[in-house]
Design an enzyme around this catalytic site. Sequence first.
Site, PDB file in Angstrom:
ATOM      1  N   GLU A 139       0.542  -3.656   4.502  1.00 25.06           N
ATOM      2  CA  GLU A 139      -0.875  -2.704   4.800  1.00 25.06           C
ATOM      3  C   GLU A 139      -0.944  -2.010   6.140  1.00 25.06           C
ATOM      4  O   GLU A 139      -0.648  -2.673   6.994  1.00 25.06           O
ATOM      5  CB  GLU A 139      -1.956  -3.468   4.412  1.00 25.06           C
ATOM      6  CG  GLU A 139      -2.441  -3.409   3.133  1.00 25.06           C
ATOM      7  CD  GLU A 139      -3.150  -2.132   2.738  1.00 25.06           C
ATOM      8  OE1 GLU A 139      -3.325  -1.234   3.539  1.00 25.06           O
ATOM      9  OE2 GLU A 139      -3.789  -2.003   1.514  1.00 25.06           O
ATOM     10  N   ASP A 140      -1.415  -0.939   6.240  1.00 23.98           N
ATOM     11  CA  ASP A 140      -1.778  -0.315   7.425  1.00 23.98           C
ATOM     12  C   ASP A 140      -3.178  -0.208   7.785  1.00 23.98           C
ATOM     13  O   ASP A 140      -3.414   0.325   8.947  1.00 23.98           O
ATOM     14  CB  ASP A 140      -0.930   1.349   7.637  1.00 23.98           C
ATOM     15  CG  ASP A 140      -1.555   2.152   6.593  1.00 23.98           C
ATOM     16  OD1 ASP A 140      -2.315   1.730   5.518  1.00 23.98           O
ATOM     17  OD2 ASP A 140      -1.899   3.221   7.166  1.00 23.98           O
TER      18      ASP A 140
ATOM     19  N   LYS B 204     -10.682  -1.439  -1.715  1.00 23.78           N
ATOM     20  CA  LYS B 204     -10.453  -2.628  -0.473  1.00 23.78           C
ATOM     21  C   LYS B 204     -11.882  -2.431   0.383  1.00 23.78           C
ATOM     22  O   LYS B 204     -12.271  -1.355   0.488  1.00 23.78           O
ATOM     23  CB  LYS B 204      -9.154  -1.947   0.042  1.00 23.78           C
ATOM     24  CG  LYS B 204      -7.877  -2.058  -0.898  1.00 23.78           C
ATOM     25  CD  LYS B 204      -6.833  -1.201  -0.163  1.00 23.78           C
ATOM     26  CE  LYS B 204      -5.794  -1.326  -0.963  1.00 23.78           C
ATOM     27  NZ  LYS B 204      -4.499  -0.447  -0.465  1.00 23.78           N
TER      28      LYS B 204
ATOM     29  N   LYS C  91      -9.243   5.709   6.089  1.00 26.43           N
ATOM     30  CA  LYS C  91      -8.026   5.349   5.784  1.00 26.43           C
ATOM     31  C   LYS C  91      -8.203   4.014   4.894  1.00 26.43           C
ATOM     32  O   LYS C  91      -8.994   3.338   4.995  1.00 26.43           O
ATOM     33  CB  LYS C  91      -7.339   4.610   6.789  1.00 26.43           C
ATOM     34  CG  LYS C  91      -6.395   5.305   7.491  1.00 26.43           C
ATOM     35  CD  LYS C  91      -5.334   4.635   8.446  1.00 26.43           C
ATOM     36  CE  LYS C  91      -4.374   5.462   9.285  1.00 26.43           C
ATOM     37  NZ  LYS C  91      -3.420   4.911  10.041  1.00 26.43           N
TER      38      LYS C  91
ATOM     39  N   SER D 139      -2.755   0.468  -4.347  1.00 29.43           N
ATOM     40  CA  SER D 139      -3.344   1.529  -3.574  1.00 29.43           C
ATOM     41  C   SER D 139      -4.586   2.043  -4.329  1.00 29.43           C
ATOM     42  O   SER D 139      -4.660   2.273  -5.486  1.00 29.43           O
ATOM     43  CB  SER D 139      -2.201   3.007  -3.397  1.00 29.43           C
ATOM     44  OG  SER D 139      -2.871   3.921  -2.958  1.00 29.43           O
ATOM     45  N   ALA D 140      -5.725   2.635  -3.294  1.00 31.40           N
ATOM     46  CA  ALA D 140      -6.599   3.208  -3.824  1.00 31.40           C
ATOM     47  C   ALA D 140      -6.340   4.784  -4.527  1.00 31.40           C
ATOM     48  O   ALA D 140      -7.285   5.349  -5.196  1.00 31.40           O
ATOM     49  CB  ALA D 140      -7.657   3.129  -2.797  1.00 31.40           C
TER      50      ALA D 140
ATOM     51  N   THR E 132       1.405   9.995   4.051  1.00 31.19           N
ATOM     52  CA  THR E 132       0.686  11.347   3.454  1.00 31.19           C
ATOM     53  C   THR E 132      -0.393  11.244   4.270  1.00 31.19           C
ATOM     54  O   THR E 132      -1.517  12.113   3.846  1.00 31.19           O
ATOM     55  CB  THR E 132       0.387  10.989   1.871  1.00 31.19           C
ATOM     56  OG1 THR E 132      -0.319   9.717   1.850  1.00 31.19           O
ATOM     57  CG2 THR E 132       1.452  11.074   1.191  1.00 31.19           C
TER      58      THR E 132
ATOM     59  N   ASP F  77       1.021  -1.056   0.062  1.00 32.44           N
ATOM     60  CA  ASP F  77      -0.026   0.154  -0.169  1.00 32.44           C
ATOM     61  C   ASP F  77       0.916   1.243   0.096  1.00 32.44           C
ATOM     62  O   ASP F  77       2.087   1.274   0.334  1.00 32.44           O
ATOM     63  CB  ASP F  77      -0.943  -0.095   1.280  1.00 32.44           C
ATOM     64  CG  ASP F  77      -1.742   1.017   1.144  1.00 32.44           C
ATOM     65  OD1 ASP F  77      -2.465   1.522   0.442  1.00 32.44           O
ATOM     66  OD2 ASP F  77      -2.109   1.512   2.375  1.00 32.44           O
ATOM     67  N   LEU F  78       0.613   2.415  -0.442  1.00 34.34           N
ATOM     68  CA  LEU F  78       1.307   3.470  -0.242  1.00 34.34           C
ATOM     69  C   LEU F  78       1.130   4.524   0.848  1.00 34.34           C
ATOM     70  O   LEU F  78       2.083   4.454   1.689  1.00 34.34           O
ATOM     71  CB  LEU F  78       0.802   4.486  -1.634  1.00 34.34           C
ATOM     72  CG  LEU F  78       1.684   5.718  -1.563  1.00 34.34           C
ATOM     73  CD1 LEU F  78       3.069   5.829  -2.138  1.00 34.34           C
ATOM     74  CD2 LEU F  78       0.860   6.637  -2.815  1.00 34.34           C
ATOM     75  N   ASP F  79       0.019   4.910   1.115  1.00 31.43           N
ATOM     76  CA  ASP F  79      -0.209   5.753   2.342  1.00 31.43           C
ATOM     77  C   ASP F  79       0.049   5.263   3.620  1.00 31.43           C
ATOM     78  O   ASP F  79      -0.623   3.953   4.018  1.00 31.43           O
ATOM     79  CB  ASP F  79      -1.615   6.541   2.365  1.00 31.43           C
ATOM     80  CG  ASP F  79      -1.836   7.444   1.371  1.00 31.43           C
ATOM     81  OD1 ASP F  79      -0.898   7.795   0.537  1.00 31.43           O
ATOM     82  OD2 ASP F  79      -3.047   7.548   0.817  1.00 31.43           O
TER      83      ASP F  79
ATOM     84  N   ILE G 247      -9.612   3.707   1.798  1.00 30.10           N
ATOM     85  CA  ILE G 247     -10.864   3.698   0.934  1.00 30.10           C
ATOM     86  C   ILE G 247     -10.962   4.821   0.065  1.00 30.10           C
ATOM     87  O   ILE G 247     -10.157   5.875  -0.131  1.00 30.10           O
ATOM     88  CB  ILE G 247     -12.235   3.759   1.841  1.00 30.10           C
ATOM     89  CG1 ILE G 247     -12.419   5.201   2.612  1.00 30.10           C
ATOM     90  CG2 ILE G 247     -12.235   2.599   2.743  1.00 30.10           C
ATOM     91  CD1 ILE G 247     -13.634   5.201   3.411  1.00 30.10           C
TER      92      ILE G 247
END
Length: 216
Positions: free
Chosen positions: A170-171, A146, A46, A115-116, A18, A10-12, A48
Amino acid sequence: MPSIQACLFDLDGVIVDTAQFHYIAWREMAQDLGFDLTREENERLKGISRMESLEIVLSIGGVELSEEEKARRAAAKNTRYLELCMQMTPDDALPGVRRFLDELKANNISTGLGSASKNAQVILERIDMLHYFDTIVDGNRITKGKPDPQVFLMGAADLNVPPAQCAVFEDAVAGIESAKAAGMLAVGIGEASVLTQADIVIPGFENFGLPQLENI
């Protein structure tokens, strides 16, 4: 468990934090609409999509908008978010993540981003990490957010690696659910009390490497 051939991130909150920028942008919008958005309420956003996040923010404030106004507000929020992201530098990558990606590359393990976010490529360019990823599956490609497994299944397909040989980092709860639904190993970044479905939860990448991943 089959040996890991690919890692999907995942990114964030995993590669870069971010979340603070998202919070600032959503809170400014909420205040413009006449209410405040707390950090606790922001946790619900977070992992979505932007429009899903907007609906939650509006429900928190008890505000109803036309579809046209919703689209305008979402676009304005994203513009503000990107303004904040443009201040980022390579130093904004989370501690240890660059070293871990170097370790994966050195061991011929494929890497992908799932990532979304529709801004993933821009953010990776800002922190000089675009070259680390063999594929990027982001909000511009997926049709289901997700916890649907689509984002990670697309990443595995791009990399030509069976889902069972993929590990996901993932966070967010929705992201962990997505990884498990895809049949992948799920590594949570954050609190074990929150990411209860993860196969393992770590605080970050500073003391985590390939040997630890292979021992899960």
